[in-house]
Design an enzyme around this catalytic site. Structure first.
Site, short mmCIF file in Angstrom:
data_model
loop_
_atom_site.label_atom_id
_atom_site.label_comp_id
_atom_site.label_asym_id
_atom_site.label_seq_id
_atom_site.Cartn_x
_atom_site.Cartn_y
_atom_site.Cartn_z
N ASP A 149 1.22 -1.09 -11.28
CA ASP A 149 2.63 -1.32 -10.97
C ASP A 149 2.80 -2.83 -10.94
OD1 ASP A 149 5.24 -1.25 -10.19
OD2 ASP A 149 4.88 -0.34 -8.24
N GLY A 208 0.75 -1.25 0.00
CA GLY A 208 0.00 0.00 0.00
C GLY A 208 0.77 1.29 0.00
N CYS A 222 9.49 -2.16 -12.41
CA CYS A 222 10.88 -1.89 -12.01
C CYS A 222 11.79 -2.85 -12.76
CB CYS A 222 11.07 -1.98 -10.50
SG CYS A 222 10.56 -3.54 -9.77
#
Length: 209
Positions: free
Chosen positions: A77, A13, A130
């Site tokens: 993400d 979160g 990433c």
């Protein structure tokens, strides 16, 4: 301005917390994840100063579950190889295989296309990983644009509207952060507008004399 946002792969979160602060008391920042335990920890992390998000347990590979379809913006993400973090986590290079990257790219594409069904017409979805690998970055975005959202909506590259991104990269819809250039981990992000075709007008009913 955007009022309703969703962190589609919220994890513990951190990003949802930032989004909640950005939208303020009048907006909503909800969170979804595959793992219910992470979402429960996320809910506990929100103090009284920040509106607690609605949370949804969802497997994006199989649709959007109970997540509403009216968000102004959705952040994906996505789970990835983590190759952008090799500077801090060199052991990743020993664990990841070519098959891992192929599997992850398929997962990323499914998540992106299904999460896009939660964006209202004209809203925006942001895809981020990433990873420094093209297979998980540009290739996934290109495949999503070609296929469209899972509900048939078009996905169209849209320049990022963040002043920080514009200052670094100019008016671009996708960008990379690189350790040797920006002093950060390696990241890729792309901004896409979600466009749904207008519903065809109803045909007038025929009458008989």
């Amino acid at each position: 301005r955007f009022d309703a946002v969703l962190d589609a792969c919220a994890g513990h979160g951190n990003k949802a917390w930032v989004l909640a602060h950005e939208v303020g008391a009048e907006g909503t920042a909800d969170a979804a994840d595959l793992h219910a335990l992470k979402l429960r920890a996320l809910e506990r992390s929100f103090g009284p100063a920040v509106q607690r998000p609605k949370t949804f347990v969802v497997d994006w590979q199989n649709g959007r579950g109970a997540v509403p379809a009216d968000y102004d913006r959705v952040l994906v993400d996505a789970p990835c190889s983590g190759t952008g973090t090799l500077r801090r986590r060199p052991e990743i290079a020993l664990r990841r295989t070519e098959e891992d990257v192929t599997r992850l790219a398929e997962l990323q594409l499914a998540i992106l296309r299904n999460a896009a069904t939660c964006v209202k017409d004209g809203g925006r979805i942001v895809y981020a990983v990433c990873s420094v690998l093209r297979e998980e970055a540009e290739a996934v975005v290109e495949a999503a644009i070609a296929a469209g959202a899972a509900d048939g909506a078009k996905l169209v590259p849209e320049p990022c509207d963040s002043p920080v991104i514009q200052a670094l990269f100019g008016p671009t819809s996708a960008f990379r952060l690189l350790p040797h250039v920006h002093g950060t981990d390696g990241y890729f992000a792309a901004s896409l507008r979600v466009l749904r075709p207008a519903a065809a007008p109803a045909s007038p009913e025929k009458t008989t004399d």
